[in-house]
Design a protein around this motif. Structure first.
Motif, mmCIF file in Angstrom:
data_model
loop_
_atom_site.group_PDB
_atom_site.id
_atom_site.type_symbol
_atom_site.label_atom_id
_atom_site.label_comp_id
_atom_site.label_asym_id
_atom_site.label_seq_id
_atom_site.Cartn_x
_atom_site.Cartn_y
_atom_site.Cartn_z
ATOM 1 N N ALA A 1 55.164 10.565 31.973
ATOM 2 C CA ALA A 1 54.206 11.373 31.204
ATOM 3 C C ALA A 1 52.836 10.730 31.280
ATOM 4 O O ALA A 1 52.712 9.513 31.099
ATOM 5 N N LEU A 2 51.827 11.534 31.525
ATOM 6 C CA LEU A 2 50.473 10.999 31.556
ATOM 7 C C LEU A 2 50.048 10.533 30.167
ATOM 8 O O LEU A 2 49.457 9.470 30.020
ATOM 9 N N LEU A 3 50.361 11.332 29.143
ATOM 10 C CA LEU A 3 49.924 11.037 27.773
ATOM 11 C C LEU A 3 51.105 11.039 26.812
ATOM 12 O O LEU A 3 52.043 11.820 26.973
ATOM 13 N N ARG A 4 51.010 10.188 25.790
ATOM 14 C CA ARG A 4 51.986 10.209 24.699
ATOM 15 C C ARG A 4 51.242 9.984 23.394
ATOM 16 O O ARG A 4 50.364 9.125 23.308
ATOM 17 N N LYS A 5 51.607 10.781 22.391
ATOM 18 C CA LYS A 5 51.045 10.646 21.043
ATOM 19 C C LYS A 5 52.107 10.010 20.146
ATOM 20 O O LYS A 5 52.928 10.719 19.559
ATOM 21 N N PRO A 6 52.103 8.686 20.006
ATOM 22 C CA PRO A 6 53.147 8.031 19.205
ATOM 23 C C PRO A 6 53.201 8.520 17.758
ATOM 24 O O PRO A 6 54.284 8.632 17.185
ATOM 25 N N GLU A 7 52.050 8.849 17.178
ATOM 26 C CA GLU A 7 52.004 9.276 15.769
ATOM 27 C C GLU A 7 52.654 10.650 15.560
ATOM 28 O O GLU A 7 53.038 10.987 14.443
ATOM 29 N N ALA A 8 52.770 11.441 16.625
ATOM 30 C CA ALA A 8 53.328 12.793 16.506
ATOM 31 C C ALA A 8 54.836 12.832 16.756
ATOM 32 O O ALA A 8 55.465 13.857 16.548
ATOM 33 N N GLY B 1 74.090 14.754 41.699
ATOM 34 C CA GLY B 1 73.896 13.493 42.404
ATOM 35 C C GLY B 1 72.458 13.107 42.680
ATOM 36 O O GLY B 1 72.204 12.084 43.319
ATOM 37 N N ARG B 2 71.507 13.889 42.191
ATOM 38 C CA ARG B 2 70.083 13.637 42.485
ATOM 39 C C ARG B 2 69.459 12.664 41.502
ATOM 40 O O ARG B 2 69.856 12.585 40.341
ATOM 41 N N LYS B 3 68.458 11.946 41.973
ATOM 42 C CA LYS B 3 67.621 11.124 41.099
ATOM 43 C C LYS B 3 66.432 11.998 40.723
ATOM 44 O O LYS B 3 65.658 12.412 41.580
ATOM 45 N N VAL B 4 66.312 12.283 39.436
ATOM 46 C CA VAL B 4 65.324 13.239 38.932
ATOM 47 C C VAL B 4 64.266 12.501 38.121
ATOM 48 O O VAL B 4 64.595 11.646 37.294
ATOM 49 N N LEU B 5 63.025 12.855 38.361
ATOM 50 C CA LEU B 5 61.910 12.328 37.578
ATOM 51 C C LEU B 5 61.160 13.510 36.980
ATOM 52 O O LEU B 5 60.512 14.276 37.699
ATOM 53 N N ILE B 6 61.295 13.695 35.664
ATOM 54 C CA ILE B 6 60.566 14.751 34.964
ATOM 55 C C ILE B 6 59.105 14.316 34.873
ATOM 56 O O ILE B 6 58.811 13.193 34.455
ATOM 57 N N VAL B 7 58.193 15.200 35.256
ATOM 58 C CA VAL B 7 56.762 14.904 35.203
ATOM 59 C C VAL B 7 56.144 15.776 34.105
ATOM 60 O O VAL B 7 56.201 17.000 34.171
ATOM 61 N N GLU B 8 55.583 15.119 33.099
ATOM 62 C CA GLU B 8 54.999 15.809 31.946
ATOM 63 C C GLU B 8 53.534 15.442 31.795
ATOM 64 O O GLU B 8 53.120 14.346 32.174
ATOM 65 N N ASP B 9 52.775 16.357 31.221
ATOM 66 C CA ASP B 9 51.379 16.076 30.912
ATOM 67 C C ASP B 9 51.280 15.267 29.631
ATOM 68 O O ASP B 9 50.598 14.254 29.576
ATOM 69 N N LEU C 1 61.018 15.397 41.912
ATOM 70 C CA LEU C 1 60.049 15.515 40.831
ATOM 71 C C LEU C 1 60.210 16.890 40.203
ATOM 72 O O LEU C 1 60.178 17.900 40.914
ATOM 73 N N VAL C 2 60.379 16.920 38.887
ATOM 74 C CA VAL C 2 60.488 18.186 38.167
ATOM 75 C C VAL C 2 59.279 18.312 37.254
ATOM 76 O O VAL C 2 59.167 17.606 36.256
ATOM 77 N N GLY C 3 58.360 19.180 37.620
ATOM 78 C CA GLY C 3 57.170 19.412 36.816
ATOM 79 C C GLY C 3 57.444 20.433 35.736
ATOM 80 O O GLY C 3 58.156 21.411 35.954
ATOM 81 N N VAL C 4 56.881 20.169 34.558
ATOM 82 C CA VAL C 4 57.055 21.069 33.431
ATOM 83 C C VAL C 4 55.797 21.941 33.331
ATOM 84 O O VAL C 4 54.699 21.444 33.071
ATOM 85 N N LEU C 5 55.989 23.230 33.590
ATOM 86 C CA LEU C 5 54.865 24.178 33.595
ATOM 87 C C LEU C 5 54.400 24.498 32.183
ATOM 88 O O LEU C 5 55.184 24.474 31.256
ATOM 89 N N LYS C 6 53.136 24.766 32.049
ATOM 90 C CA LYS C 6 52.070 24.815 33.021
ATOM 91 C C LYS C 6 51.259 23.513 32.996
ATOM 92 O O LYS C 6 50.568 23.200 33.953
ATOM 93 N N GLY C 7 51.350 22.802 31.914
ATOM 94 C CA GLY C 7 50.476 21.656 31.707
ATOM 95 C C GLY C 7 50.567 20.554 32.732
ATOM 96 O O GLY C 7 49.585 19.873 33.011
ATOM 97 N N ALA C 8 51.738 20.360 33.334
ATOM 98 C CA ALA C 8 51.927 19.224 34.239
ATOM 99 C C ALA C 8 51.461 19.493 35.665
ATOM 100 O O ALA C 8 51.599 18.628 36.521
ATOM 101 N N VAL C 9 50.888 20.653 35.931
ATOM 102 C CA VAL C 9 50.500 20.996 37.301
ATOM 103 C C VAL C 9 49.561 19.953 37.902
ATOM 104 O O VAL C 9 49.773 19.488 39.025
ATOM 105 N N MET C 10 48.535 19.561 37.192
ATOM 106 C CA MET C 10 47.564 18.603 37.738
ATOM 107 C C MET C 10 48.203 17.226 37.928
ATOM 108 O O MET C 10 48.008 16.584 38.964
ATOM 109 N N VAL C 11 48.954 16.771 36.929
ATOM 110 C CA VAL C 11 49.618 15.468 37.015
ATOM 111 C C VAL C 11 50.584 15.467 38.193
ATOM 112 O O VAL C 11 50.611 14.525 38.993
#
Length: 183
Positions: free
Chosen positions: A131-138, A96-104, A42-52
């Motif tokens: 990603a917990l949230l996505r803004k399709p319009e943006a 060779g790793r399976k990576v999952l980017i975790v975003e807020d 799991l690769v968390g993107v700082l700082k927003g993804a800390v809680m997720v």
């Protein structure tokens, strides 16, 4: 922090803590099914993804490693410069790793698109996004996101890791920030 404590700063509560945690549990079951018997980084993107990242990691019932990255495309302004800078790089070798980017949250998708390409270029076996949230319009670019919690309107949201000027990250819910706060 509870929404009721800052109700004057919010126009509304978009998602409650319970809705968020229920969605993270649902996403975790999908991730577990897709990565059964495998170890995921799991690769968390700082700082927003800390809680997720914290709640997702605790909810997952499979072996994981965790690492963090901080990137910026804003410089000193409020509009993206289009140039992504790595502020904090990974400590892990991705070969060779399976990576999952975790975003807020995914807004334009520009930085996340760059980040995925960057991690793929380091020899990862696969790079997926949660990603917990996505803004399709943006959206300015189409980013293939395997796991999306909620699609939300193009509003300024805070809470559950999301901030405005480093405030509101510890809000348990996700709320729409009132314009008078940032105007």
């Amino acid at each position: 922090m509870e929404s009721s404590e800052i109700s004057g700063d919010l126009t509304s509560v978009l998602l409650t803590e319970k809705q968020i945690l229920d969605k993270i549990a649902e996403l975790s079951r999908r991730i577990e099914a897709d990565y059964a018997g495998e170890k995921v980084l799991l690769v968390g993107v700082l700082k927003g993804a800390v809680m997720v990242m914290a709640d997702l990691a605790r909810e997952l019932k499979l072996p994981i490693d965790m690492d963090w990255m901080a990137v910026s495309s804003y410089g000193s302004g409020t509009k993206s410069s289009g140039v992504v800078r790595i502020l904090k790089d990974l400590d892990s070798d991705l070969t060779g790793r399976k990576v999952l980017i975790v975003e807020d949250i995914i807004d334009s998708g520009l930085t996340l698109s760059w980040l995925r390409a960057n991690l793929e270029s380091r020899g990862a076996h696969s790079v997926e996004i949660c990603a917990l949230l996505r803004k399709p319009e943006a959206a300015k670019v189409d980013v293939d996101v395997r796991y999306v919690g909620f699609e939300i309107p193009n509003e300024f949201v805070v809470g559950y890791g999301l901030d405005y000027a480093e405030k509101y990250r510890n809000l348990r819910d996700i709320g729409i920030l009132a314009p008078h706060v940032y105007a």
